[in-house]
Design an enzyme around this catalytic site. Sequence first.
Site, PDB file in Angstrom:
ATOM      1  CG  ASP A  12      -1.834   1.780   8.804  1.00  0.00           C
ATOM      2  OD1 ASP A  12      -2.593   2.654   8.329  1.00  0.00           O
ATOM      3  OD2 ASP A  12      -0.771   1.432   8.249  1.00  0.00           O
ATOM      4  CD  GLU A  62      -0.318  -2.108   9.064  1.00  0.00           C
ATOM      5  OE1 GLU A  62       0.173  -1.668  10.119  1.00  0.00           O
ATOM      6  OE2 GLU A  62       0.186  -1.960   7.945  1.00  0.00           O
ATOM      7  CG  ASP A  95       2.591   4.888   6.093  1.00  0.00           C
ATOM      8  OD1 ASP A  95       3.621   5.202   5.482  1.00  0.00           O
ATOM      9  OD2 ASP A  95       2.075   3.745   5.987  1.00  0.00           O
ATOM     10  CE  LYS A 102       3.276   0.314  10.402  1.00  0.00           C
ATOM     11  NZ  LYS A 102       1.939   0.405   9.769  1.00  0.00           N
ATOM     12  CB  SER A 156       6.850   1.336   9.865  1.00  0.00           C
ATOM     13  OG  SER A 156       6.135   0.417   9.070  1.00  0.00           O
ATOM     14  CG  HIS A 157       7.101  -4.103   9.187  1.00  0.00           C
ATOM     15  ND1 HIS A 157       6.545  -5.350   9.121  1.00  0.00           N
ATOM     16  CD2 HIS A 157       6.055  -3.256   9.480  1.00  0.00           C
ATOM     17  CE1 HIS A 157       5.253  -5.282   9.369  1.00  0.00           C
ATOM     18  NE2 HIS A 157       4.921  -4.032   9.582  1.00  0.00           N
ATOM     19  NE  ARG A 158       6.521   0.127   3.092  1.00  0.00           N
ATOM     20  CZ  ARG A 158       6.359   1.097   2.198  1.00  0.00           C
ATOM     21  NH1 ARG A 158       7.349   1.945   1.960  1.00  0.00           N
ATOM     22  NH2 ARG A 158       5.216   1.251   1.554  1.00  0.00           N
ATOM     23  CB  SER A 159       3.222  -5.308   3.448  1.00  0.00           C
ATOM     24  OG  SER A 159       3.341  -4.640   2.215  1.00  0.00           O
ATOM     25  CG  HIS A 217      -0.912  -5.613   4.082  1.00  0.00           C
ATOM     26  ND1 HIS A 217      -0.439  -4.931   5.164  1.00  0.00           N
ATOM     27  CD2 HIS A 217      -0.382  -5.008   2.996  1.00  0.00           C
ATOM     28  CE1 HIS A 217       0.335  -3.937   4.764  1.00  0.00           C
ATOM     29  NE2 HIS A 217       0.381  -3.955   3.445  1.00  0.00           N
ATOM     30  CB  SER A 259      -0.930  -0.016   1.219  1.00  0.00           C
ATOM     31  OG  SER A 259      -0.213   0.021   2.430  1.00  0.00           O
ATOM     32  CD  GLU A 276       0.775   3.646  10.095  1.00  0.00           C
ATOM     33  OE1 GLU A 276       1.108   3.077  11.160  1.00  0.00           O
ATOM     34  OE2 GLU A 276       1.189   3.265   8.987  1.00  0.00           O
ATOM     35  CE  LYS A 313       5.426   1.939   5.964  1.00  0.00           C
ATOM     36  NZ  LYS A 313       4.209   2.131   5.125  1.00  0.00           N
ATOM     37  CD  GLU A 362       2.394  -5.418   7.599  1.00  0.00           C
ATOM     38  OE1 GLU A 362       1.880  -5.120   8.697  1.00  0.00           O
ATOM     39  OE2 GLU A 362       2.863  -4.566   6.820  1.00  0.00           O
TER      40      GLU A 362
HETATM   41  P1  PGA Z   1       3.005  -1.290   3.081  1.00  0.00           P
HETATM   42  O1  PGA Z   1       2.077  -1.163   4.360  1.00  0.00           O
HETATM   43  O2  PGA Z   1       4.364  -1.699   3.510  1.00  0.00           O
HETATM   44  O3  PGA Z   1       2.286  -2.311   2.248  1.00  0.00           O
HETATM   45  O4  PGA Z   1       2.998   0.072   2.423  1.00  0.00           O
HETATM   46  C1  PGA Z   1       2.547  -0.727   5.602  1.00  0.00           C
HETATM   47  C2  PGA Z   1       1.793   0.468   6.108  1.00  0.00           C
HETATM   48  O5  PGA Z   1       0.860   0.983   5.449  1.00  0.00           O
HETATM   49  O6  PGA Z   1       2.117   0.965   7.187  1.00  0.00           O
HETATM   50 ZN    ZN Z   2       0.581   2.671   7.120  1.00  0.00          ZN
END
Ligand code: PGA
Ligand code: ZN
Length: 437
Positions: free
Chosen positions: A247, A169, A318, A394, A370-373, A160, A39, A293, A343, A212
């Site tokens: 989120d 999320e 984000d 996260k 944050s990680h990514r998906s 996801h 996303s 978020e 990120k 995730e």
């Molecule tokens: P993404 O999602 O890594 O698929 O962009 C994570 C988020 O939206 O926080």
């Molecule tokens: Zn997000």
Amino acid sequence: AIKSITATQRLDSRGNPTVQTRIVTSNGTFTSLVPSGASKGDYEAVELRDGDDSIYHGNSVLKAVRNVNEILGPAVCKAGLDPATELKRLDQLMIKLDGSNDKGNLGANAILSISMALARAGAAARNIPLYEYIAAEAGLPTDNYVLPVPFFNVLNGGDHSGNSMAFQEFMIAPVGASSTSEAVQFAAETYASLKSVIVAKSGKSAIGIGDEGGFAPPIYHPCEALELLTQAIEDAGHTGKICIGIDPASQSFFEHGSYNIGFKTETPESLQPSELAQMYRSLMDSYPIILLEDPFGQDDWQSFVEFNKDCPIELVGDDLLATNITRIKMAKDKGACNSLLLKINQIGTISEAIAAAKEAYAAEWSVFVSHRSGETTDDFIADLTVGLRTGHLKSGAPCRGERVAKYNRLMDIEDELGDRQLPFKYAGPNLRHAQKL
Ligand code: PGA
Ligand code: ZN
């Protein structure tokens, strides 16, 4: 000195190709693997993909790999700069070589892979852990640390997963634990309870997981998700110790000025921004939600600003901010949110990610790493979280190797700080102001 920089193509957690870079210095070999989002926001740095439909459905990253091997790597080697002390200059050199505003020429995936490995090489040259190197780069304390509250995404929806839930999320945050390790324990116990709750409600076929690692049961409305979580937290015996973060990643269902929470079903259900805001407020009244978020789309400034007035919880940008200093400044001026989602691949270098965090701190915001998906086993963001003193991060569910790698690294750091006899605190309920602890 840097002896060589080479890249190859490897896989991420969705089975898509990603860039792996290896830097050899007199201190050893340092590697990195870059993550990838699903996303994605429009304001992110550009991840270069080949678009050659004959391999990996167009997703190969051979151009980015070549850009490391033939352009970026040789230039970084030749510059004669020392990653121990000159990460920012090395990152700037790559940004200049790329020449665009969004790293779209050479690829943010190519540039980030080098930047991450350079930070590791720099830390090794100084004989310090990566978290300490990052703290030093950020001008934050290196003699005491704050360990984060991990936010575990245990229910997956949106882009996801294959269920019909629009919100992406639902995270559990064990703020009432006494350490990161205990938080991991509380979360894993709750995750196991959640599995039983889902089986009891919808049968065994409902326990499949999303990108995730969170469950993706056949639910639709956010209330159903929150009821499942409430039950699981209670069954695990952690009521009162675990709070919730959401989120929705609402850009994914923003259509022509309204929000279609039925976007994964045959039946559209469009909410006006004010109706969606009302839904969030009523959820916040009924459940222990401490973080929200991207409740609105990346250009819906007005809704963000309205919601941020007297907002009692952490309001994270984000897609809104894309870890981009220009966007952070815009949001600061407008009063659009009170927290930055950080990120590393949204911006594409480690020194710019550090600068973004500092910009957020200067605005009295919090920072949420944050990680990514689409992830890898690379655990860089665990050290980034501790080094930047963000107090929370996260990294998905307590499940799937690429998610657990980060939590395991955090627990390693916690042990290591003990061994080094350095003072450290668990952020706990103070997670939003951890940099001041
Ligand atoms: P993404 O999602 O890594 O698929 O962009 C994570 C988020 O939206 O926080
Ligand atoms: Zn997000």
